[in-house]
Design a protein around this motif. Structure first.
Motif, PDB file in Angstrom:
ATOM      1  N   GLY A  88       0.809  -1.220   0.000  1.00 38.50           N
ATOM      2  CA  GLY A  88       0.000   0.000   0.000  1.00 38.50           C
ATOM      3  C   GLY A  88       0.834   1.257   0.000  1.00 38.50           C
ATOM      4  N   ALA A  89       2.051   1.165   0.555  1.00 38.37           N
ATOM      5  CA  ALA A  89       2.935   2.331   0.631  1.00 38.37           C
ATOM      6  C   ALA A  89       3.877   2.438  -0.561  1.00 38.37           C
ATOM      7  N   ALA A  90       3.724   1.572  -1.551  1.00 36.62           N
ATOM      8  CA  ALA A  90       4.628   1.596  -2.714  1.00 36.62           C
ATOM      9  C   ALA A  90       4.594   2.940  -3.427  1.00 36.62           C
ATOM     10  N   THR A  91       3.432   3.574  -3.457  1.00 37.69           N
ATOM     11  CA  THR A  91       3.327   4.874  -4.132  1.00 37.69           C
ATOM     12  C   THR A  91       4.108   5.950  -3.378  1.00 37.69           C
ATOM     13  N   ILE A 151       9.992  13.872 -10.446  1.00 35.60           N
ATOM     14  CA  ILE A 151       9.628  13.375 -11.780  1.00 35.60           C
ATOM     15  C   ILE A 151       8.114  13.304 -11.993  1.00 35.60           C
ATOM     16  N   PHE A 152       7.331  13.554 -10.941  1.00 35.53           N
ATOM     17  CA  PHE A 152       5.877  13.493 -11.075  1.00 35.53           C
ATOM     18  C   PHE A 152       5.291  14.899 -10.998  1.00 35.53           C
ATOM     19  N   GLU A 153       4.544  15.276 -12.048  1.00 33.02           N
ATOM     20  CA  GLU A 153       3.976  16.617 -12.086  1.00 33.02           C
ATOM     21  C   GLU A 153       2.887  16.771 -11.033  1.00 33.02           C
ATOM     22  N   PRO A 154       2.980  17.798 -10.185  1.00 31.30           N
ATOM     23  CA  PRO A 154       1.932  18.020  -9.191  1.00 31.30           C
ATOM     24  C   PRO A 154       0.757  18.806  -9.797  1.00 31.30           C
ATOM     25  N   PRO A 155      -0.378  18.752  -9.139  1.00 34.67           N
ATOM     26  CA  PRO A 155      -0.713  17.985  -7.945  1.00 34.67           C
ATOM     27  C   PRO A 155      -0.664  16.474  -8.204  1.00 34.67           C
ATOM     28  N   VAL A 156      -0.113  15.760  -7.216  1.00 30.68           N
ATOM     29  CA  VAL A 156       0.029  14.305  -7.293  1.00 30.68           C
ATOM     30  C   VAL A 156      -0.926  13.662  -6.294  1.00 30.68           C
ATOM     31  N   VAL A 157      -1.573  12.571  -6.717  1.00 30.92           N
ATOM     32  CA  VAL A 157      -2.338  11.735  -5.793  1.00 30.92           C
ATOM     33  C   VAL A 157      -1.687  10.357  -5.764  1.00 30.92           C
ATOM     34  N   ALA A 158      -1.313   9.913  -4.573  1.00 33.46           N
ATOM     35  CA  ALA A 158      -0.741   8.585  -4.380  1.00 33.46           C
ATOM     36  C   ALA A 158      -1.771   7.727  -3.660  1.00 33.46           C
ATOM     37  N   VAL A 159      -2.146   6.616  -4.263  1.00 29.79           N
ATOM     38  CA  VAL A 159      -3.145   5.729  -3.660  1.00 29.79           C
ATOM     39  C   VAL A 159      -2.469   4.819  -2.639  1.00 29.79           C
ATOM     40  N   LEU A 160      -2.919   4.884  -1.378  1.00 29.37           N
ATOM     41  CA  LEU A 160      -2.485   3.946  -0.347  1.00 29.37           C
ATOM     42  C   LEU A 160      -3.449   2.770  -0.413  1.00 29.37           C
ATOM     43  N   SER A 161      -3.036   1.695  -1.083  1.00 25.82           N
ATOM     44  CA  SER A 161      -4.001   0.661  -1.478  1.00 25.82           C
ATOM     45  C   SER A 161      -4.433  -0.269  -0.355  1.00 25.82           C
ATOM     46  N   GLY A 162      -3.670  -0.348   0.751  1.00 25.86           N
ATOM     47  CA  GLY A 162      -4.073  -1.258   1.812  1.00 25.86           C
ATOM     48  C   GLY A 162      -3.313  -1.032   3.101  1.00 25.86           C
TER      49      GLY A 162
END
Length: 410
Positions: free
Chosen positions: A290-293, A303-314
């Motif tokens: 879940g924390a991989a993002t 390297i990721f254009e903001p705004p960024v959403v990171a999914v905490l999957s579990g």
């Protein structure tokens, strides 16, 4: 290989309408999980970073979305025969709860060494649990065999359009919660979640980049995408067992190949640091998968254009494993320092070392003192220190101070 690649490319993808229908179906069943603003990650990417907290979903992960959608889509006769699944934890719990809600009998096969909390939770949701196999592949084979013998419908953890449609509802929520999002990071094992999110997002906002994140030691998608068809890994070895999938399925692969902009990988070091950061700074219990993002945000700054959403999957993590991960993460983040010093073998030398460390504000966790090592010269002693520090800069400060005090740092 070319023939299989052609089949994958012709495969019909899940539509926006199908995902929207899944969302209506899931009302009252799943939660619209919160979106947390991660201010401590903003500086790494030059703009807002948000965390989509599927670790706070029912059963502790996003899996209930796809499982419920899939089982609801069965005929009455199929549901009467019951369902069967194989999982190390999250999918098992999703299938167990969904089956209970829909009045279907569920049988779940789990690996012999499945964590006790996940085993107890799956049984608590009403599933008949069988422990089989040291590896998940053996567990999967046992579940499929059970379905063939009994007529129970096998519920695949990721490779079915209904499952992908259910997982895609996460994407709809993200667009509503962060309308200006530019990049969405999704932990990726088999590809059901990232494929579903991409299906929803690209239909409504094709300009948004959707990026899958895999553990370096279980990254089947980079070689599969390069080959144009699912490629099987010979081994997988990662603490992120929730995304340790050795081969994508044809359905999920078709969605990832067609809709996902990129797949990046993260190391074990950054996975443990991400779990620790979520716990320490966000007060969120998140499993390594879940924390991989968050690991990707830490390992690939800028390297990721903001705004960024990171999914905490579990967030389903065994407490004993969590303890090990915290220790691993603190070491990786420079919060632990292990030193071997060569000191004069005379009374007071060890006291001097410990006094120096104390003055620098480092906390002593363990001390080993030896006068009999074969590598020592006459009149020397070895001191091995395990210290808790404030971070990498503090570690360097301690090393320099000890050297300046006349102790040899080996």
């Amino acid at each position: 290989m070319e023939f299989l690649s052609g089949i994958v490319r012709r495969m019909e993808l899940v539509t926006l309408e199908r995902i929207q229908a899944a969302r209506e179906l899931l009302k009252g069943v799943t939660r619209v999980t919160p979106m947390e603003h991660a201010r401590d990650l903003r500086r790494l990417h030059g703009g807002p970073v948000h965390l989509k907290c599927e670790n706070l979903q029912r059963t502790g992960s996003f899996k209930i979305r796809g499982a419920y959608t899939r089982i609801h889509g069965l005929t009455e006769a199929e549901r009467e025969r019951g369902v069967v699944a194989a999982s190390a934890g999250n999918h098992a719990q999703g299938v167990a709860l969904a089956s209970s809600l829909l009045g279907a009998k569920s049988t779940v096969f789990m690996p012999l060494r499945a964590p006790l909390p996940k085993l107890a939770a799956t049984r608590g949701y009403g599933a008949d649990v069988h422990l089989h196999g040291a590896l998940l592949e053996e567990t999967l084979r046992a579940a499929i065999d059970f379905g063939e013998r009994t007529g129970a419908v096998f519920i695949h953890p990721f490779d079915h359009p209904d499952v992908i449609a259910g997982q895609g509802t996460v994407g709809l929520e993200i667009l509503e919660q962060v309308p200006g999002v530019k990049t969405i990071l999704v932990a990726t094992g088999g590809g059901g979640l990232v494929g579903g999110v991409a299906s929803a997002v690209k239909a409504l906002r094709p300009d948004v980049r959707v990026v899958g994140v895999q553990a370096e030691e279980a990254a089947a998608y980079p070689p599969s995408l390069a080959a144009g068809a699912p490629v099987r890994l010979s081994t997988t070895s990662t603490m992120a067992d929730g995304i340790a999938v050795g081969e994508p399925g044809p359905v999920s692969f078709a969605h990832v190949e067609s809709l996902v902009d990129d797949v990046v990988t993260v190391s074990e070091q950054f996975l443990s640091r991400a779990v620790l950061l979520c716990l320490e700074r966000r007060k969120l219990v998140v499993e390594p998968a879940g924390a991989a993002t968050v690991a990707a945000l830490l390992q690939h700054p800028g390297i990721f254009e903001p705004p960024v959403v990171a999914v905490l999957s579990g967030g389903n993590v065994d407490p004993l494993l969590l303890l090990q991960i915290i220790q691993h993460g603190m070491t990786a983040g420079g919060r632990y320092l292990h030193l071997r010093l060569r000191v004069p073998d005379r009374p007071g030398s060890l006291v001097g070392v410990l006094s120096c460390v104390s003055e620098l504000g480092a906390n002593v966790l363990d001390v080993e003192h030896s006068r009999i090592s074969g590598s020592l010269d006459l009149g020397e002693a070895d001191v091995v220190l395990a210290l808790e520090t404030r971070g990498p800069e503090h570690c360097k400060e301690v090393e320099v101070a000890l050297s300046n005090a006349g102790y040899t740092v080996v």
